[in-house]
Design a protein around this motif. Structure first.
Motif, mmCIF file in Angstrom:
data_model
loop_
_atom_site.group_PDB
_atom_site.id
_atom_site.type_symbol
_atom_site.label_atom_id
_atom_site.label_comp_id
_atom_site.label_asym_id
_atom_site.label_seq_id
_atom_site.Cartn_x
_atom_site.Cartn_y
_atom_site.Cartn_z
ATOM 1 N N ILE A 6 0.849 -1.189 0.000
ATOM 2 C CA ILE A 6 0.000 0.000 0.000
ATOM 3 C C ILE A 6 0.884 1.237 0.000
ATOM 4 O O ILE A 6 1.685 1.448 0.915
ATOM 5 N N VAL A 7 0.764 2.060 -1.045
ATOM 6 C CA VAL A 7 1.558 3.278 -1.116
ATOM 7 C C VAL A 7 0.752 4.514 -0.750
ATOM 8 O O VAL A 7 1.324 5.560 -0.433
ATOM 9 N N LYS A 8 -0.578 4.384 -0.765
ATOM 10 C CA LYS A 8 -1.415 5.524 -0.394
ATOM 11 C C LYS A 8 -2.798 5.017 -0.026
ATOM 12 O O LYS A 8 -3.312 4.077 -0.645
ATOM 13 N N GLY A 9 -3.392 5.628 0.972
ATOM 14 C CA GLY A 9 -4.773 5.344 1.329
ATOM 15 C C GLY A 9 -5.509 6.636 1.542
ATOM 16 O O GLY A 9 -5.121 7.449 2.376
ATOM 17 N N ILE A 10 -6.577 6.853 0.798
ATOM 18 C CA ILE A 10 -7.302 8.118 0.903
ATOM 19 C C ILE A 10 -8.746 7.919 0.458
ATOM 20 O O ILE A 10 -9.012 7.259 -0.542
ATOM 21 N N GLY A 11 -9.667 8.438 1.252
ATOM 22 C CA GLY A 11 -11.072 8.382 0.891
ATOM 23 C C GLY A 11 -11.622 6.975 0.755
ATOM 24 O O GLY A 11 -12.548 6.754 -0.029
ATOM 25 N N GLY A 12 -11.073 6.026 1.520
ATOM 26 C CA GLY A 12 -11.553 4.654 1.439
ATOM 27 C C GLY A 12 -10.931 3.839 0.323
ATOM 28 O O GLY A 12 -11.231 2.648 0.180
ATOM 29 N N ILE A 36 -9.868 -4.033 11.754
ATOM 30 C CA ILE A 36 -8.545 -3.928 11.142
ATOM 31 C C ILE A 36 -8.582 -2.843 10.077
ATOM 32 O O ILE A 36 -9.470 -2.836 9.218
ATOM 33 N N ARG A 37 -7.608 -1.948 10.139
ATOM 34 C CA ARG A 37 -7.553 -0.871 9.140
ATOM 35 C C ARG A 37 -6.245 -0.976 8.366
ATOM 36 O O ARG A 37 -5.168 -0.916 8.963
ATOM 37 N N PRO A 38 -6.316 -1.130 7.050
ATOM 38 C CA PRO A 38 -5.077 -1.151 6.257
ATOM 39 C C PRO A 38 -4.319 0.159 6.424
ATOM 40 O O PRO A 38 -4.919 1.230 6.570
ATOM 41 N N THR A 39 -2.981 0.071 6.417
ATOM 42 C CA THR A 39 -2.166 1.269 6.531
ATOM 43 C C THR A 39 -1.115 1.302 5.436
ATOM 44 O O THR A 39 -0.754 0.265 4.866
ATOM 45 N N VAL A 40 -0.637 2.491 5.158
ATOM 46 C CA VAL A 40 0.458 2.651 4.207
ATOM 47 C C VAL A 40 1.654 1.816 4.686
ATOM 48 O O VAL A 40 1.987 1.821 5.878
ATOM 49 N N GLY A 41 2.255 1.087 3.763
ATOM 50 C CA GLY A 41 3.375 0.220 4.090
ATOM 51 C C GLY A 41 2.991 -1.227 4.268
ATOM 52 O O GLY A 41 3.862 -2.110 4.289
ATOM 53 N N ASP A 42 1.689 -1.514 4.386
ATOM 54 C CA ASP A 42 1.249 -2.902 4.525
ATOM 55 C C ASP A 42 1.568 -3.701 3.259
ATOM 56 O O ASP A 42 1.330 -3.236 2.133
#
Length: 293
Positions: A6-12, A36-42
């Motif tokens: 994941i390189v970016k997470g925005i607006g779902g 559980i919430r995905p995060t940048v770097g996962d």
């Protein structure tokens, strides 16, 4: 399934960098149900739904090596903690809080004192020397006129590095100096309140050269450490390490106990300013623990 990061997470939406390019995905509802919430770097696995338009479904999050709370990012190799020599003035209490969080996550740590060209009296050199004596890598830079930015870039190669620090210290400007093609937004410092405008709105993993990533993240001016048990705080002050097991009493927290090996080293191996911050942080965490009881 296809694996990626994941390189970016925005607006779902979550943008996944894979060997076949970047896919725009939505996370499966099961993550929300399980909290559980995905995060940048996962590191994740996705199902491809539309190859032509690079759309997919985020199906699985692989185990994390580490996870920072703020900025919210996982699987980083090192923390690059950026403060300014001037404008705004350096807040060493805040710097130590960043260091504690990075130490807790067992990250490699680089301290950057930026805007050194603004400090005509070169007072930043005393701070740099103090942290070098503790064992930290310290770079004294100016993104504006290019002081030591190439040296910093070499220290970031082949790693995932999270840039962190308060607003207005020049994190985005430093990243632009390291890789000018990125052209991240930068903001002017407010003269009135001596805080920077939040120019970075979300954490994002950015590739600036092969196998080398940086995370630019929103700036902020305070850090809470209440998740760290007060008794464990001593282990995140790395200059304490040679002495913590030499105290007369087992379980010594180096505050009021007699025959304390850590307190005996104040002024010699341990900087009294750093010890004072340790004592204040210990009391802060202890008070929070008592409040929760």
């Amino acid at each position: 399934m296809l694996e990626g990061v994941i390189v970016k997470g925005i607006g779902g939406f979550y943008y996944i960098d894979t060997e076949r390019g970047v896919y725009e995905t939505r996370a499966r509802g099961i993550f929300r149900k399980e909290g559980i919430r995905p995060t940048v770097g996962d590191h994740v696995r996705i199902s491809v739904l539309d190859e032509d338009n690079k759309k997919g479904s985020l199906d699985e999050i692989l185990p994390r090596r580490n996870e920072l709370i703020r900025p919210k990012v996982s699987n980083v190799d090192q923390a690059v903690i950026v403060f300014a020599a001037k404008s705004p003035d350096m807040n060493l209490d805040l710097l130590d809080r960043f260091l504690l969080l990075a130490e807790e996550q067992e990250l490699e740590i680089i301290i950057v004192i930026n805007k050194v060209d603004k400090d005509e009296e070169r007072k930043y050199e005393e701070t740099a020397q103090m942290y070098r004596q503790i064992g930290y890598s310290v770079y004294c830079t100016s993104a504006e006129i290019g002081i030591d930015t190439e040296e910093l870039k070499r220290a970031l190669e082949n790693k995932i590095s999270v840039f962190a620090g308060p607003s207005g210290v020049g994190k985005s400007s430093l990243i632009n100096a390291i890789s000018p093609g990125l052209s991240l937004n930068t903001g002017e410092l407010s003269e009135k309140i001596q805080r920077g405008r939040h120019t970075t709105r979300h954490a994002e993993l950015i590739c600036f050269c092969e196998n080398s990533y940086i995370v630019d993240s929103p700036g902020f001016t305070s850090l809470f450490l209440s998740h760290i048990p007060s008794a464990k705080l001593q282990y995140y002050f790395r200059e304490f390490e040679p002495f913590v097991h030499k105290c007369y009493y087992n379980g010594c927290v180096h505050i009021n106990e007699p025959d304390c090996a850590v307190k005996a080293e104040i002024e010699r191996a341990i900087n009294p300013v750093r010890y004072a911050r340790y004592a204040a942080l210990y009391q802060e965490l202890k008070n929070e623990e008592e409040r929760k009881k």
